[in-house]
Design an enzyme around this catalytic site. Structure first.
Site, PDB file in Angstrom:
ATOM      1  N   TYR A 125       6.133  -7.438  -3.555  1.00 34.56           N
ATOM      2  CA  TYR A 125       4.691  -7.177  -3.583  1.00 34.56           C
ATOM      3  C   TYR A 125       4.114  -7.117  -4.992  1.00 34.56           C
ATOM      4  CZ  TYR A 125       5.733  -5.922   1.222  1.00 34.56           C
ATOM      5  OH  TYR A 125       6.173  -5.960   2.524  1.00 34.56           O
ATOM      6  N   LYS A 177     -13.083  -4.052  10.012  1.00 31.68           N
ATOM      7  CA  LYS A 177     -13.530  -4.820   8.839  1.00 31.68           C
ATOM      8  C   LYS A 177     -12.566  -5.955   8.525  1.00 31.68           C
ATOM      9  CE  LYS A 177     -10.296  -2.956   6.112  1.00 31.68           C
ATOM     10  NZ  LYS A 177      -9.291  -3.637   5.285  1.00 31.68           N
ATOM     11  N   ASP A 226     -15.285  -0.440   2.331  1.00 30.71           N
ATOM     12  CA  ASP A 226     -14.071  -1.187   2.651  1.00 30.71           C
ATOM     13  C   ASP A 226     -14.396  -2.615   3.048  1.00 30.71           C
ATOM     14  OD1 ASP A 226     -11.372  -1.510   2.866  1.00 30.71           O
ATOM     15  OD2 ASP A 226     -11.105  -0.244   4.628  1.00 30.71           O
ATOM     16  N   ALA A 241      -4.111  -2.536  -3.024  1.00 20.48           N
ATOM     17  CA  ALA A 241      -2.879  -2.009  -3.603  1.00 20.48           C
ATOM     18  C   ALA A 241      -2.655  -2.565  -5.006  1.00 20.48           C
ATOM     19  CB  ALA A 241      -1.694  -2.359  -2.702  1.00 20.48           C
ATOM     20  N   TRP A 301       0.824  -1.204   0.000  1.00 24.19           N
ATOM     21  CA  TRP A 301       0.000   0.000   0.000  1.00 24.19           C
ATOM     22  C   TRP A 301       0.861   1.259   0.000  1.00 24.19           C
ATOM     23  CZ3 TRP A 301      -3.918   1.589  -2.089  1.00 24.19           C
ATOM     24  CH2 TRP A 301      -4.805   2.545  -1.577  1.00 24.19           C
TER      25      TRP A 301
END
Length: 338
Positions: free
Chosen positions: A51, A194, A247, A143, A14
């Site tokens: 990533y 969440k 989200d 991301a 991110w």
């Protein structure tokens, strides 16, 4: 907006994606991290292959190992480090800064032990004369999609609307858009909690359940997130917005979500230590489950999904048994708030 100098603390997925957004907007972006090989790779190859396998970063994005060099003369600092090290990094920033900056964070979690939100930690550790009011950057965002410039809408939340608007302008472009919000408690608790529900949604998938169960856990998960958030002082309407239901949908339904993938693996019978090792990234929902469970017990807030995940992770209960117990025991009115 004139060109700004931005320090992005944390070269994870991110942090890297947000650095690219800021670079796309013409700002000078500096990424700071403490893994030498990763910093060298970003500078030399303009990749962050841990990533993103096939993404080439703009060579104007420069990575640093030295925090002093990173922070020299910057206009704003964006924290994108794991929850468990946020306080440590904030202390280091406070010891290094020699001028006032806008402070933002884009992490999602609650601190183990203290149960504090991340903006509170930043306020405690960075003196007021060195920072703005903290701005929380949060919302439905993977991301993996932001890095390829997919359309993304999220929230900039702060008690200071002018600073939130500054951050809104800093990030917003044709594919990435921020909406301002003054409910910091709501935005931060929604973003943290969440992740627990995403673990539960993934576990249901791993156990072989379908879309009916997915819809149930997301909807009832939103109800218990809202119950706890309102008890902590949040505006219930926030949970109907981007940082709440938005989200929750994106994290609770997608293989891009590490929390969903962790739950899926647990549902398939994998051990937690194996899941964490194989993920190679921080699974915030695991530690947040313990914090949320403790807060719920302290404040007497009904959170059956959180309790079910907690019992599976921390008390060794079979995850299928735990979730089925939760589903079969919940005979309540849908609109109950206590």
């Amino acid at each position: 907006m004139t060109k700004q100098k931005i320090a992005v603390l944390g070269p994870g997925s991110w942090g890297t994606a947000l650095a690219q957004v800021l670079n796309d907007n013409g700002h000078e972006v500096r990424i700071w991290g403490n893994i030498s090989e990763q910093i060298d790779e970003i500078n030399q190859k303009h990749t962050n292959s841990l990533y993103f396998k096939d993404i080439i970063l703009d060579d104007k994005i420069v990575a640093y190992k030295d925090l002093g060099e990173t922070l020299a003369g910057v206009d704003a600092v964006l924290f994108v480090v794991p929850t468990k090290v946020t306080r440590l990094v904030a202390k280091q920033v406070a010891d290094t800064l020699d001028h006032k900056v806008v402070v933002m964070h884009a992490s999602k979690g609650l601190e183990p032990g203290t149960h504090e939100r991340l903006s509170t930690i930043l306020e405690e550790e960075i003196p007021a004369d060195l920072r703005s009011e903290v701005v929380v950057v949060s919302g439905p965002s993977h991301a993996e999609e932001t890095i390829v410039r997919d359309l993304t809408l999220i929230t900039a939340a702060s008690t200071d609307l002018e600073t939130a608007k500054y951050v809104q302008k800093l990030f917003s472009n044709h594919y990435f858009r921020l909406y301002t919000n003054s409910d910091v408690i709501g935005v931060e608790t929604a973003g943290a909690l969440k992740n627990i529900i995403a673990v539960g949604a993934g576990a249901l998938h791993g156990l072989g359940y379908g879309d009916n169960a997915k819809a149930a856990v997301i909807t009832r998960g939103l109800a218990e997130i809202t119950r706890l958030g309102v008890k902590l002082g949040a505006d219930p309407l926030t949970y109907s917005g981007l940082s709440g239901v938005g989200d929750l949908i994106v994290t609770g339904t997608s293989v891009h979500s590490r929390n969903w993938r962790a739950g899926d693996a647990l549902g398939r019978g994998e051990k937690l230590e194996d899941v964490e090792r194989n993920m190679g990234m921080v699974i915030e929902g695991i530690s947040t489950t313990k914090v949320a469970y403790e807060i719920a017990q302290e404040l007497d807030v009904y959170m059956p999904i959180t309790s079910a995940i907690y019992r599976s992770i921390y008390e060794g209960m079979d995850i299928k048994e735990s979730i089925l117990n939760m589903m079969s025991n919940e005979l309540r009115s849908e609109n109950e708030w206590h």
